[in-house]
Design an enzyme around this catalytic site. Sequence first.
Site, short mmCIF file in Angstrom:
data_model
loop_
_atom_site.label_atom_id
_atom_site.label_comp_id
_atom_site.label_asym_id
_atom_site.label_seq_id
_atom_site.Cartn_x
_atom_site.Cartn_y
_atom_site.Cartn_z
N LYS A 88 2.61 -7.27 6.95
CA LYS A 88 3.87 -7.94 6.70
C LYS A 88 4.93 -7.18 7.50
O LYS A 88 4.96 -5.94 7.50
CB LYS A 88 4.22 -7.89 5.20
N TYR B 209 -9.73 -10.99 10.87
CA TYR B 209 -8.54 -10.42 11.53
C TYR B 209 -7.75 -9.58 10.54
O TYR B 209 -7.70 -9.88 9.36
CB TYR B 209 -7.65 -11.50 12.14
N PRO B 210 -7.11 -8.52 11.02
CA PRO B 210 -6.22 -7.72 10.18
C PRO B 210 -4.79 -8.21 10.33
O PRO B 210 -4.46 -8.87 11.32
CB PRO B 210 -6.38 -6.32 10.76
N MET B 211 -3.95 -7.91 9.38
CA MET B 211 -2.54 -8.32 9.49
C MET B 211 -1.61 -7.40 8.69
O MET B 211 -2.04 -6.65 7.83
CB MET B 211 -2.36 -9.76 9.01
N HIS C 16 2.47 -20.24 0.67
CA HIS C 16 1.41 -19.83 1.58
C HIS C 16 0.04 -20.18 0.98
O HIS C 16 -0.85 -20.70 1.66
CB HIS C 16 1.54 -18.32 1.81
N GLN D 58 -12.42 -17.66 1.71
CA GLN D 58 -11.53 -16.60 2.19
C GLN D 58 -11.74 -15.33 1.34
O GLN D 58 -11.74 -15.40 0.12
CB GLN D 58 -10.12 -17.13 2.06
N SER E 266 4.50 -16.56 6.82
CA SER E 266 3.86 -16.23 8.10
C SER E 266 4.83 -16.29 9.26
O SER E 266 4.84 -15.41 10.12
CB SER E 266 2.69 -17.19 8.38
#
Lengths: 277, 277, 277, 277, 277
Positions: free
Chosen positions: D170, D166-168, D193, D206, D244
Site C-alpha cells: 500500500k 505477485y507481491p504488493m 475492492h 485467491q 488500487s
Amino acid sequence: MHDPRVPEALEGWSVLHQMFRIRWADWRARPDEERRLLAAEAAGALAAMRREGEGASVPVTLLGHKGDLMLIHLRRGFDELQAAQLAVAGLGLAAFLEPTTSFVSMVELAMYEMTLQIHRRLGERGLEASTDEFEAAFDAEMDEQKKRVAARLFVDPPARRHVCFYPMNKRRGEQKNWYAESIEERARMMLDHGRIGRHYAAQVTQIISGAIGFDDWEWGVDLFADDPLVFKKLIYEMRFDEASAWYAEFGPFYVGLQFSACELPKYLAGEVPKLLS
Amino acid sequence: MHDPRVPEALEGWSVLHQMFRIRWADWRARPDEERRLLAAEAAGALAAMRREGEGASVPVTLLGHKGDLMLIHLRRGFDELQAAQLAVAGLGLAAFLEPTTSFVSMVELAMYEMTLQIHRRLGERGLEASTDEFEAAFDAEMDEQKKRVAARLFVDPPARRHVCFYPMNKRRGEQKNWYAESIEERARMMLDHGRIGRHYAAQVTQIISGAIGFDDWEWGVDLFADDPLVFKKLIYEMRFDEASAWYAEFGPFYVGLQFSACELPKYLAGEVPKLLS
Amino acid sequence: MHDPRVPEALEGWSVLHQMFRIRWADWRARPDEERRLLAAEAAGALAAMRREGEGASVPVTLLGHKGDLMLIHLRRGFDELQAAQLAVAGLGLAAFLEPTTSFVSMVELAMYEMTLQIHRRLGERGLEASTDEFEAAFDAEMDEQKKRVAARLFVDPPARRHVCFYPMNKRRGEQKNWYAESIEERARMMLDHGRIGRHYAAQVTQIISGAIGFDDWEWGVDLFADDPLVFKKLIYEMRFDEASAWYAEFGPFYVGLQFSACELPKYLAGEVPKLLS
Amino acid sequence: MHDPRVPEALEGWSVLHQMFRIRWADWRARPDEERRLLAAEAAGALAAMRREGEGASVPVTLLGHKGDLMLIHLRRGFDELQAAQLAVAGLGLAAFLEPTTSFVSMVELAMYEMTLQIHRRLGERGLEASTDEFEAAFDAEMDEQKKRVAARLFVDPPARRHVCFYPMNKRRGEQKNWYAESIEERARMMLDHGRIGRHYAAQVTQIISGAIGFDDWEWGVDLFADDPLVFKKLIYEMRFDEASAWYAEFGPFYVGLQFSACELPKYLAGEVPKLLS
Amino acid sequence: MHDPRVPEALEGWSVLHQMFRIRWADWRARPDEERRLLAAEAAGALAAMRREGEGASVPVTLLGHKGDLMLIHLRRGFDELQAAQLAVAGLGLAAFLEPTTSFVSMVELAMYEMTLQIHRRLGERGLEASTDEFEAAFDAEMDEQKKRVAARLFVDPPARRHVCFYPMNKRRGEQKNWYAESIEERARMMLDHGRIGRHYAAQVTQIISGAIGFDDWEWGVDLFADDPLVFKKLIYEMRFDEASAWYAEFGPFYVGLQFSACELPKYLAGEVPKLLS
C-alpha cells in the site's frame, strides 16, 4: 565564460576510486610461494605510486560486502589515472581482484563567496559581464585564488586510520531544486553547511571532488579520521542543515581502514593491516 | 505529418556505442604469440572500419569499472551497425571482452527555430496544416535544410583526446513536464541552452544523437575535448539553465581517452594508448 | 461483470518474447561440424514453428548488449507458449544462449469507444447494469465484435525488416493517475493517441499486447517497419499527446532486424541474416 | 494491544515461494540414467511434501526468463519452511537449479469490518481500550473468528491449471498515504475492492499472505484459475477501484502452469507437465 | 558541538551483518571427511567469537533466496570488525559462501527527550550554547547517561529463536521531510513510536544501530522473538504511527532462525539447526 549564476570552482588532482572484492578462496588455493611473490609485487607497485608532487594511491580495506579493498588514486591528469588503472590491472594479484565499483572525479574547491565578491568587485570597476575585458580580469582573479589554495587542491591524503567515501548530488526535484535557487541563497546555505564542517576540522580531514561530466554523481566526499564515530556525528549533524535536509541526495557509503602499502602482504595473509606512521 | 507541437529533426549516422570490460587476467594468461596475433587482428579490423563516407569506429579506453573499452560505431543504417556488432563479436579478442552496456541511436539535429519558421511561412502562404499541399511544401523545406547541414549529420568524429558520453531524457514529471510545455517555451529554453554550448564551441565538439524508439533514454551526448576539465565546466554551467535545471534527467556518464586503432596492441600490452594525428 | 469504468478488451494470441545473449566465444570455439549441425537443428525447429493458424515464432537479431537474438512466439494459449519455451531450451544451441529478459502477454484490442456505445445502447434498451440480462446482452455484443476483429487478434506478423519492442504502463502517480480519470476522458485521450498511429499506418505495423497479471508492465508494443527512422518519428510525435505526455511510463526498448528462420545458420556464422520474402 | 487504527488480521500457513531457473544445458549434458534417478528423487520428495494437515509444496512451471520452476511451500511454521528449503537444497537436482527470487509470508485474512464491529461492541459493553479486561475480551472474540475461518487460513491450494503470483504494497506517498487514512475510509475502500474479487469467485481462487516483517513487500497474492485470461480481466478491473488506483504498488508478476509432482520427470525431459486430477 | 536541532545519541558495539548464500551443490560434492573438517573448523571459530565483554557473532539461517546464512558480529571497534570479516574469509568453508549483502553500523540509543532536557537545564543554569563551558557541561551530562545505559549499548544478543533484520531511513521528501521538522515535533513522534515498542517489550527484543556515514541506510533494526508472528504484528502496528506512516523508508527484510554455533555442522549436513540454551 563566467556566468553569475554559477559558483566558480578550482580543480586539483584527478581522482580514481577503485573498489575490489578479493576472491579469497581462489587466492588461498594458490601455493604459498606464488602468493608471497604476488603480494610483494603488488605492495611494491602500490608503494612506488606515492611520489612527491605526482600524487599517491591510498589503500583502504573496506568493511562489508561492497568490496574488500579500495584504492584512491590521485594524479595530475586522466592519462595518469589510466596508467594507474592499467598498472593495477597488470598486477599478478589482479586475477584475484573483482572490480565492484569505481568513481572518477577531480579535487575541487567551490568558491561561492569568492564568486559573488569578484562579480561585485568587477562590477564596481565598471566592467561588464561577457566582455573580453571582464573575462580576462575574472580569469586573473581566479589564477590568483588558485595559487593561494594550491596546497588544498593538490593535497596529500592524511595518515588517519579511518576512511569514509560517498558520492552525492544536489536535488533537482519538481519542487525543491538546487539549480533553480539563486546563487545568493545557495551561497548562504553552503556557508551554513561549511560551518558544521569547521567545528569538526580538528577531528576529520575532508577532500571534496567534483564528478559532473565524469561519473554518475555530482560530487565525491572522502573523510579521514582517527575515530570512525566522528563520521556518524558529523554527517548526522549536517543532515539537519538546509542544504542537506532539502537538497542532498546520497549515494552508497564505503567505510574502512587506511593501511600502509607495505602491510598489503600481511592483509593478503589474513591479518588486519596497519597504518604505519 | 508535421505536427506543430513537434520540433522537426534531421537524422544522420546510425550510431552504436559498445562498452566492454576486458578480462585482463584471462588475457594475460594467454601465450605472447597468441596475444600478438589477436591484438593485430583486432587493430586491423578497427582501422579498416574507418572508411570515407561509410562511417568510422572510434576506440576509447574508459576510466573506472563501467568498462575498459568503448567503441563508437557510426554507420549508414542498422544493417551496417549489425554488421559492425557481428564483426566485433567475431574477433578472437571477443573472448576477452565482456559487454557491460551499449546505446543505439541516430545522429540528430533538432530544429526548434526552423520548425516555428516553416509553420509560420507556410501559414503566410495560406497553406493549411495536414493538407497534402502543406505536407509536400514542408517536406521540400526540410530536404533543403538537410542538404545544408549534411556535414553535421554525417560528421567525422574529431581527433580530440578526451571523450565523454552520457544518455539523457527530458523530464515527464507530474508537475514539470517537458512534453506538456508549448513549443514556443521549449524553443526559448533550448535557445538559452544552446547559447552555453556555443561559448564552449572552440573547446569541445558535441555530437547529439536521438534514441527514442531505439534505446532506454531519449538522447545520447558525445563530447570530445583536448582538456577533460571542459566537460565538467560545460555540463555544470548548463545545469543552471532552465531546460536542464527543471527538465533534464541524466543517465550514467562514461569518460575516457580516444586512441588510434593502431595503438590497440600497446593498450592490450598494458600501456596507455596514444591518439596519433 | 462489465464495469462501466473499465474499457472492454478483446484478446487474441498468447505471446512470449524471449531475449537471449549469444555466447559467441563459446560458440566459435566448437568444431565446424558441430556448429553446422546445431545451427541446422535450430533453424529447422524455428521454421517449423510457423504453422497456419497455430501462430509463429519470429526471429529478430537485436542491436546492442541487451540481447543478440529475440524470439517472438505467438500461440493459442499458455500451454503452447510453455511448449515453445521448452522446445527452445531443448535445442543444442541453447547451451550458447543466455536468457537476458522476456515478456509474457496476450494480443489485445482495447475497445474504449465500443464500451461507451454498448453501455449507452443497453441503457437505452432499459437494461440495468449487473443484471443477468444486461450481462448476457453485453457478452453477445462482445462476441460479435470479436468475430469482426478476429484477423487483428490472431494477426500474422508482417514481413518488415525492422522491429521495435517496448513495454509500458499508464501512470498511477499521486497527482496524475490514469486509473482515476473518467472513462470519457480516457476514451478522448486514446482517440487522440490513436490518430497519430493512423497517420503512420502505411509505414508501420503495430501489435499491442496486454500483460496485466502476466508480467511487470501493463502492455507490450511491437512495431514493424521497413525504415527504422519511422519508430523514432512516430514515438517522438506520440510523446506530445496528452495520454503519453502525462500518463505513459516506458520500459526498455529493443530494436533489431527481423530475419528468416532459414538464415539462422548464416547469422551464427557471423553474417547479417536476411529477411527473405 | 488492539489499536483501533489497525485492522486485525488472522494468520494461517507460513509460506515460502521459491523461484528457480533450470540450467537446462548442464542438465541435458548429464547421462540419461543420472537424469532419470535425480528426476525420480525430486518428484518423490515433492510428492511426499503434500501431507494432510501439514501443508503442501505446489510445483509451477513459469513462463519467461524470471524462472522456470516455482515451488510454493505451505507449512505450520518457520522451522518447517526452513526444513523444506533445506530439503530442496539437498536434492541432487539442486545442482541444476539457480534460485532467482523468493517470498516469505503468512496466509492472512484482514478483518476490517470485524475490527470496527468488535471495537464498537466492546465500547457498548462499557469496556475501555487498553485495559486488561478490554484486551482479554478482544482476544476472545478473535479466537472465535479464527475457529470460524480456519479452513481459509489453512487452505489446500486448488487443483487449477494456471497460477499467478505477485507481491504488493500500500502506497505511503507524500500526498497519498494509505497508513494515514482513517480505518473507516480504509474499510470502505477494501469493501469495494473485495466486491470485484467476489464477482470472480467462481473463476479464480485467491490466497493472500502478509509479509510485513518477513520480506520486501507487504503482501503476496496467489491466484489460481483454469483460464489465465481471468487474471488479466480481474486485475485490470481492480486497477480502477480507489484502493488500487491510488494506493496499490505492484511488484513483479510470475505466471505459469501448476503441475503434479509425479509429472516432474516428464518436465525435466522437455515435455509440458500435466496437472493430474 | 551540541546543536539543539540534533538529538544526542549514545553508541555501543560496532556491528557487521554479513549475509551469505551457501553453494550447496559444490559443498555436497566434497568428500564427507573434508566437509566434516571444514564444518568443525567453522563451528569452532564461530563459538570462539563469543567472548565475555568482547562481543559475539550470532549465526542465523535465513529463509528465501537473499541468503542462507547471516552472521551478526558485535565488536568493540572497526579494527575488530575487520578482524572478524577476515576470520570468516579465512575459513575453509568460505569457498562455499557467496556474500550477498552486508550492513555496517553502531549500536545506538537516540536521546530525544534527554537532549531537550539537558538543553533546557543548561539554559536555566545560564549557560550559553556553543561556549566552552556549555559544551563541557553537556559532555559531562552525556557521560553520565552513557554509564547509566551501558548495558543496553553493549547488549548481549538474546537467545530467542527468530531474528528479523531490516535497514531504514527517515524520509527527506520534497514535502514530507523528517530533517526539516522541529526537534520538538520529532521528539513527540518518536515518543509515540516508542510506545508501541514498549507494548511488545516482553515478546520482542530490539537492537537499533546507526549507520549514517557507514552504510547506505541510516539505521538497522534487529528484532529477536520466540514467535515470528510478533514481527508482523509489531511492524504493521508501527506503520500507522505518524513517524512511520509519513517518514519511514524501509529497506529489504531478512528473517530467519538463530542457532547455536555448535549446530553449524548439522546445518551444513542439511538439518534445521537448533538454538541450544
